[in-house]
Structures are given as C-alpha cells and as structure tokens.
Design an enzyme around this catalytic site. Structure first.
Site, PDB file in Angstrom:
ATOM      1  N   GLU A 287     -16.116 -24.005 -40.265  1.00 50.13           N
ATOM      2  CA  GLU A 287     -15.663 -22.642 -41.025  1.00 50.13           C
ATOM      3  C   GLU A 287     -16.324 -21.552 -40.462  1.00 50.13           C
ATOM      4  OE1 GLU A 287     -15.183 -24.300 -45.417  1.00 50.13           O
ATOM      5  OE2 GLU A 287     -17.086 -23.757 -44.823  1.00 50.13           O
ATOM      6  N   CYS A 354     -27.451   9.233 -49.715  1.00 55.47           N
ATOM      7  CA  CYS A 354     -28.507   9.623 -50.462  1.00 55.47           C
ATOM      8  C   CYS A 354     -29.707   8.455 -50.727  1.00 55.47           C
ATOM      9  CB  CYS A 354     -28.295  10.245 -51.805  1.00 55.47           C
ATOM     10  SG  CYS A 354     -27.149  11.361 -51.457  1.00 55.47           S
ATOM     11  N   TYR A 383     -19.091  -8.799 -41.837  1.00 54.94           N
ATOM     12  CA  TYR A 383     -19.666  -8.503 -43.129  1.00 54.94           C
ATOM     13  C   TYR A 383     -19.970  -6.948 -42.996  1.00 54.94           C
ATOM     14  CZ  TYR A 383     -20.073 -13.507 -43.215  1.00 54.94           C
ATOM     15  OH  TYR A 383     -19.719 -14.942 -43.283  1.00 54.94           O
TER      16      TYR A 383
HETATM   17  C1  LIG Z   1     -19.929 -17.534 -45.374  1.00 55.21           C
HETATM   18  C2  LIG Z   1     -19.581 -18.837 -45.194  1.00 55.21           C
HETATM   19  C3  LIG Z   1     -18.872 -19.242 -44.306  1.00 55.21           C
HETATM   20  C4  LIG Z   1     -19.119 -18.661 -42.746  1.00 55.21           C
HETATM   21  O1  LIG Z   1     -20.303 -18.229 -42.482  1.00 55.21           O
HETATM   22  P1  LIG Z   1     -20.674 -17.585 -40.882  1.00 55.21           P
HETATM   23  O2  LIG Z   1     -22.115 -17.368 -40.565  1.00 55.21           O
HETATM   24  O3  LIG Z   1     -20.185 -16.146 -41.101  1.00 55.21           O
HETATM   25  O4  LIG Z   1     -19.949 -18.516 -40.053  1.00 55.21           O
HETATM   26  C5  LIG Z   1     -18.533 -20.603 -44.044  1.00 55.21           C
HETATM   27  N1  LIG Z   1     -18.547 -21.301 -45.108  1.00 55.21           N
HETATM   28  C6  LIG Z   1     -18.711 -21.080 -46.336  1.00 55.21           C
HETATM   29  C7  LIG Z   1     -18.680 -22.023 -47.391  1.00 55.21           C
HETATM   30  C8  LIG Z   1     -19.422 -19.637 -46.523  1.00 55.21           C
HETATM   31  O5  LIG Z   1     -19.702 -19.400 -47.758  1.00 55.21           O
END
Ligand SMILES: *Cc1c(COP(=O)(O)O)cnc(C)c1O
Length: 425
Positions: A287, A354, A383
């Site tokens: 992911e 500010c 992000y």
């Molecule tokens: C944020 C997140 C990701 C992705 O993380 P990266 O560091 O952006 O690759 C994958 N899986 C889950 C469950 C997350 O919360």
C-alpha cells in the site's frame, strides 16, 4: 543541492525536470515562472509523466516479483485529488480509503469497488455501511468494537460474505518520526498480537464476513528495508492465511543526500520476505502512498518579503495552509529560486500564517532571494494537498498537471466564495 546535467535536473525534482535556455526550472516541460504568472501561487505542480512512471514501476516490480500475485494499492490519503486517483486507476492500481469521503473520491475516480480496501481505526456505522453496500474488495477490521458494529450490519443481509482482513500491530518499530510510527504494540491502530486469536475467533463466527487474512502497516517514510522484513517475520508466526497486506511506508528523498531504497528494491524485499515467512498464500498487497506521489510534485510560491534580523527571513504567499508537514512532524524540504538554482544565502523560508511555527524550510539555501521571486519546494506530492486548510482565510491552491510542455488545471484554486459557501446565516 540540485545539479544540472545533460539529462536534466538531478536531485529531488520530478524525473524530466530541467533548466531551460532562460535558466528557469521546467517541470513536465512547463516553465515554473510562466506557470506562476498564468495560474498564480501557491500552486501544486504535478509532473504527470513522473507520476505515471512511478505507478508503472510499482506495477511492473510487483508483477515480476515471483510467488503470489501482488497488488499495488494506492494509499489515497497521500494525495486524494480525483485527477491523481484517475491516473492511478488507469494504471491498474487498487485504492486504499480510510473514510467515507475517501471512498467517495475513489469511486468517483473510477476505481472498481472490488479494488478498494477500506481502512480506519474509528470507522462509523455509515462508513461501514457504505463499504458493504458498494462491496469493496476488503474491509480491514481494526478493533473489537468494529467487529461488533460489522456483525450488526451484516446480520440478515442477503449478500455474499464481505471479505475482511484484520489489522495487527506486529510490535516492530521503524526508524521514523513518532507521529508517523504505527507498528508499536501500544498503538491506536489495530489488534495487538495477543488479541489476534480472539479477534479471529469472533470473526469466524459471523456468517456475513469472510476472513481472508492479515494487514500490518508499521509506519511511514522508512528509509531502511529491515523493519519491513521484521514485520513479515512477526506476522508469519500468526499462521497461514490466503491474503497478506503488508502496508505502505517506503520513504522518499526530500533532500538530495537521502538515499531511500528504490521501488524495485522495496518490492523485491517484500516479495522475498513473504516467500520466507508467510507460507502458502494466494494474494499479497502493498500500500504505497508517499513513494507513489511525493516525488512527482513541487509547490511554487512567490516571495512577498525579505527581511534581515538575526536570520534572513524569506516569507512566501503560502505555508502551513498548503504544507503542514514541517510543522506537524519537522519534515525537511529543499527550496530554490525558480530561475536561480543553487546559491549560498542561508534563509528561513517562512509562510504567511500567524504562527511563529509557520516555517516551511528552517535552513533554506537560496540564491540572493528577492521580493517577487518564484520559489519552488520539490517533493510535495504527498500529505500536502491532503492536509491543506484555510487557516487565516487562505484559499487552497490549485493542482496543475504538466506533461510535454502542456499545463492543465485539474483542480482549481479555492475562492473566497467557496470559503463562505457552507455558511447558513
Ligand atoms: C498511510 C498508510 C499507508 C501509506 O503510507 P505511506 O508511508 O504513504 O506509504 C498505507 N497503509 C495504511 C494503512 C496507511 O495508514
């Protein structure tokens, strides 16, 4: 430091960036100073070809890693912009969502529901109901309360059982900032190792759910592959499962001197760890969020003020409303004047908000910055847009895709009227 070579602008700019004949930075063939003049600043500029190339590298690496089929799931929270999601859907990725809103965006962008993975440590009943109704590919169950909520929702339902994973905290700590570390035992996310068996037993007793396997995500911006291997080794102890979702977390270089593993090294390491530790299985998911999108975008700003006291302060027309990461977890960035790369003036690149903490780059090395200069911060494709806000009544910036010298606004700049649109007085 960015270095100009015959093949383009090296360092942390998107692939294909270069200095043009006027010594200005071009991203996706578009001159950043011309973009600033035409579309205003601040603006997120995405090198579309770089984004597609990164997606293709992930998919190709996942395809060629031997063993079980590996699906690449984009963690949409990194850049939840419909145009970005559309590109990644077109490239054959799956999509992670962690809320009803992200689910909506993923569906709008064209992801097949069966390729959507629903996350979240505090999913509401409405969010779970939406995930079930759309028949998302997987719901990743985070805690016992969610099991109870799902049990009620699937009771008496006339549908095929919903495939689910459970999220486990493997008690592996990656070397990253505490606020983006998620794999430790005392985490707000997931089941501790001791709770895994009771959770599996509860789920097994619910006819409307079909338990497929285990998910773990140990943290983000990891520059070392070892924690991923340790995590797989820990998970392997839980026994065989059909599906393993090994999470995201691959880091990227925000500064030239950082050396993250390549996409191919990361995918190969996970495939290898899965072969070694996870036994017979039929499906592997990864992911990536940041590593897919962060390096593909830059943010452009216009310098409003240059002032000297103890430091040289260079204040721009954005800041914590378009990039909260430096304030939230001390994230570091490079900055450059878009037509004078390099230089030796040490400055504090500050935002317009500010708050004294509204500093984008604490130690920026710029070339004699002046009012009106366009300043660019690379590696802002993850992000940043996702955490953009209206602090101080600042409209959120547009997203501009650039490819082959053509610029295309895929999300317009927010207007003052947009900010008033929800008022009911
Ligand atoms: C944020 C997140 C990701 C992705 O993380 P990266 O560091 O952006 O690759 C994958 N899986 C889950 C469950 C997350 O919360």
């Amino acid at each position: 430091m960015a270095i100009e070579t015959s093949t383009g602008l090296l360092g942390v700019f998107p692939v294909g960036s270069r200095l043009n004949e006027r010594q200005r930075v071009e991203v996706g063939g578009c001159d950043l100073i011309e973009l600033a003049a035409e579309y205003g600043t601040p603006a997120y500029v995405v090198a579309e070809d770089d984004l597609r190339a990164r997606a293709r590298r992930f998919v190709a690496a996942a395809h060629s890693a031997t063993g079980a089929p590996m699906s690449v799931v984009f963690a949409s929270k990194a850049f939840p912009c419909i145009a970005v999601l559309e590109v990644l859907a077109e490239e054959g990725l799956w999509c992670d969502v962690a809320s009803g809103g992200e689910l909506y965006l993923a569906l709008r962008a064209g992801f097949a529901p069966g390729r959507i993975v629903m996350h979240g440590n505090a999913k509401s009943e409405d969010e779970l109901r939406a995930a079930l109704e759309h028949r998302v590919g997987l719901i990743v169950i985070d805690n016992f309360d969610e099991i109870r909520r799902l049990e009620e929702l699937v009771a008496g339902r006339d549908a095929a059982p919903q495939p689910v994973l459970i999220r486990v905290t493997p008690d592996v700590r990656g070397d990253t900032h505490a606020k983006i570390s998620t794999g430790q035992a005392n985490s707000k996310f997931g089941f501790s190792l001791a709770d895994v068996q009771p959770a599996l037993d509860r789920i097994a007793a619910i006819g409307g759910l079909s338990l497929r396997g285990i998910h773990a995500h140990i943290g983000s911006q990891l520059l070392d592959l070892e924690p991923f291997r340790r995590s797989a080794a820990q998970l392997g102890q839980l026994g065989p499962f059909a599906t393993w979702d090994l999470g995201g977390g691959l880091g990227v270089a925000y500064l030239c001197e950082q050396q993250p593993p390549t996409i191919e090294q990361y995918v190969d390491a996970l495939a290898q760890a899965a072969r070694e530790h996870l036994g017979e299985h039929s499906q592997l998911l990864i992911e990536p969020g940041r590593a897919l999108t962060a390096p593909s975008a830059v943010t452009i700003y216009t310098v409003q003020v240059v002032k000297h006291n103890v430091s040289t302060w260079v204040a721009v027309d954005g800041g914590m409303s378009d990039n909260l990461r430096p304030m939230l977890y001390s994230a570091v960035y490079e900055a450059h004047v878009a037509d004078r790369i390099g230089g030796s003036t040490e400055c504090v690149l500050a935002g317009k908000h500010c708050e004294s903490g509204d500093v984008l780059v604490a130690k920026a090395i710029l070339d004699d910055p002046r009012v009106g200069d366009v300043v660019v911060t690379p590696v802002t494709g993850a992000y940043t847009y996702a955490m953009a806000n209206n602090y101080n009544g600042v409209p959120r910036p547009p997203v501009i895709f650039c490819s082959g010298g053509q610029a295309r606004v895929v999300e317009r700049r927010e207007t003052f009227e947009d900010m008033a649109a929800r008022s009911v007085t």
